[in-house]
Write a protein that holds these residues in place. Structure first.
Motif, PDB file in Angstrom:
ATOM      1  N   GLU A  98       0.863  -1.052  -0.196  1.00  0.00           N
ATOM      2  CA  GLU A  98       0.063   0.132  -0.032  1.00  0.00           C
ATOM      3  C   GLU A  98       0.841   1.112  -0.047  1.00  0.00           C
ATOM      4  O   GLU A  98       2.017   1.384   0.724  1.00  0.00           O
ATOM      5  CB  GLU A  98      -0.993   0.066   1.091  1.00  0.00           C
ATOM      6  CG  GLU A  98      -1.829  -1.214   1.169  1.00  0.00           C
ATOM      7  CD  GLU A  98      -2.798  -0.824   2.435  1.00  0.00           C
ATOM      8  OE1 GLU A  98      -3.445   0.146   2.164  1.00  0.00           O
ATOM      9  OE2 GLU A  98      -2.945  -1.611   3.404  1.00  0.00           O
ATOM     10  N   ASN A  99       0.327   2.302  -0.781  1.00  0.00           N
ATOM     11  CA  ASN A  99       1.097   3.526  -0.762  1.00  0.00           C
ATOM     12  C   ASN A  99       0.061   4.716  -0.485  1.00  0.00           C
ATOM     13  O   ASN A  99      -0.504   5.242  -1.395  1.00  0.00           O
ATOM     14  CB  ASN A  99       1.687   3.987  -1.873  1.00  0.00           C
ATOM     15  CG  ASN A  99       2.734   4.987  -2.000  1.00  0.00           C
ATOM     16  OD1 ASN A  99       2.221   5.985  -1.463  1.00  0.00           O
ATOM     17  ND2 ASN A  99       3.797   5.027  -2.899  1.00  0.00           N
ATOM     18  N   PRO A 100      -0.297   4.794   0.937  1.00  0.00           N
ATOM     19  CA  PRO A 100      -1.127   6.022   1.130  1.00  0.00           C
ATOM     20  C   PRO A 100      -1.115   7.350   0.718  1.00  0.00           C
ATOM     21  O   PRO A 100      -1.878   7.909   0.137  1.00  0.00           O
ATOM     22  CB  PRO A 100      -1.321   5.706   2.753  1.00  0.00           C
ATOM     23  CG  PRO A 100      -0.705   4.432   3.078  1.00  0.00           C
ATOM     24  CD  PRO A 100       0.555   4.175   2.095  1.00  0.00           C
ATOM     25  N   ALA A 101       0.335   7.554   0.658  1.00  0.00           N
ATOM     26  CA  ALA A 101       0.627   8.988   0.266  1.00  0.00           C
ATOM     27  C   ALA A 101       0.295   9.201  -1.506  1.00  0.00           C
ATOM     28  O   ALA A 101      -0.243  10.195  -1.824  1.00  0.00           O
ATOM     29  CB  ALA A 101       2.132   9.023   0.075  1.00  0.00           C
ATOM     30  N   MET A 102       0.132   8.105  -2.144  1.00  0.00           N
ATOM     31  CA  MET A 102      -0.173   8.118  -3.491  1.00  0.00           C
ATOM     32  C   MET A 102      -1.602   7.679  -3.527  1.00  0.00           C
ATOM     33  O   MET A 102      -2.146   7.854  -4.761  1.00  0.00           O
ATOM     34  CB  MET A 102       0.587   7.009  -4.480  1.00  0.00           C
ATOM     35  CG  MET A 102       2.317   7.652  -4.452  1.00  0.00           C
ATOM     36  SD  MET A 102       3.203   6.574  -5.709  1.00  0.00           S
ATOM     37  CE  MET A 102       2.235   6.789  -7.255  1.00  0.00           C
ATOM     38  N   GLY A 103      -2.123   7.206  -2.641  1.00  0.00           N
ATOM     39  CA  GLY A 103      -3.619   6.720  -2.567  1.00  0.00           C
ATOM     40  C   GLY A 103      -3.921   5.416  -3.459  1.00  0.00           C
ATOM     41  O   GLY A 103      -4.956   5.324  -4.223  1.00  0.00           O
ATOM     42  N   ILE A 104      -2.580   4.584  -3.447  1.00  0.00           N
ATOM     43  CA  ILE A 104      -3.107   3.299  -4.316  1.00  0.00           C
ATOM     44  C   ILE A 104      -2.562   1.922  -3.575  1.00  0.00           C
ATOM     45  O   ILE A 104      -2.039   2.330  -2.366  1.00  0.00           O
ATOM     46  CB  ILE A 104      -1.956   3.361  -5.355  1.00  0.00           C
ATOM     47  CG1 ILE A 104      -0.606   3.361  -5.036  1.00  0.00           C
ATOM     48  CG2 ILE A 104      -2.385   4.548  -6.392  1.00  0.00           C
ATOM     49  CD1 ILE A 104       0.341   3.117  -6.334  1.00  0.00           C
TER      50      ILE A 104
END
Length: 121
Positions: A98-104
């Motif tokens: 998960e990459n919450p900063a990118m929202g993906i």
């Protein structure tokens, strides 16, 4: 003019993969091709909205997992139901990154292929 047609993943257990793609992403078979000698089977999965398909290739004599290298390639899907899919994929236990900063986030299929889930903005 060229248009995208399909992308291919080779799979070890065709039925397991078809079930995964139906449950995780709502993809269903739209056509298939069987080798006359039974050596391979191709199943094309569609999303019901576009002409693009995911081709699953099953080879009769293949028994060992495919070497996906660094797994730097992936298939990506956009959705306007991002939170619902995220919850579903969490319950399925298939989220691998998960990459919450990118929202993906990424899920993995039964053969280890990565699939990116992107919110439809």
């Amino acid at each position: 003019m060229l248009s995208f047609n399909h992308f291919n993943f080779n799979v070890l257990d065709l039925e397991k993969s078809i079930t995964f793609y139906k449950e995780a992403l709502g993809l269903t078979p739209v056509r298939e091709k069987n080798a006359e000698d039974g050596s391979f089977k191709l199943v094309y999965l569609g999303d019901g909205h576009s002409d693009f398909t995911l081709e699953l290739t099953w080879l009769k004599d293949r028994s060992e997992p495919y070497n996906l290298g660094e797994n730097e390639f992936h298939l990506a899907f956009t959705t306007d139901e991002y939170d619902a899919y995220h919850e579903k994929h969490q319950k399925m236990g298939c989220i691998v990154f998960e990459n919450p900063a990118m929202g993906i986030y990424f899920i993995t299929d039964p053969d280890g292929y990565w699939i990116e889930i992107v919110p439809d903005l």
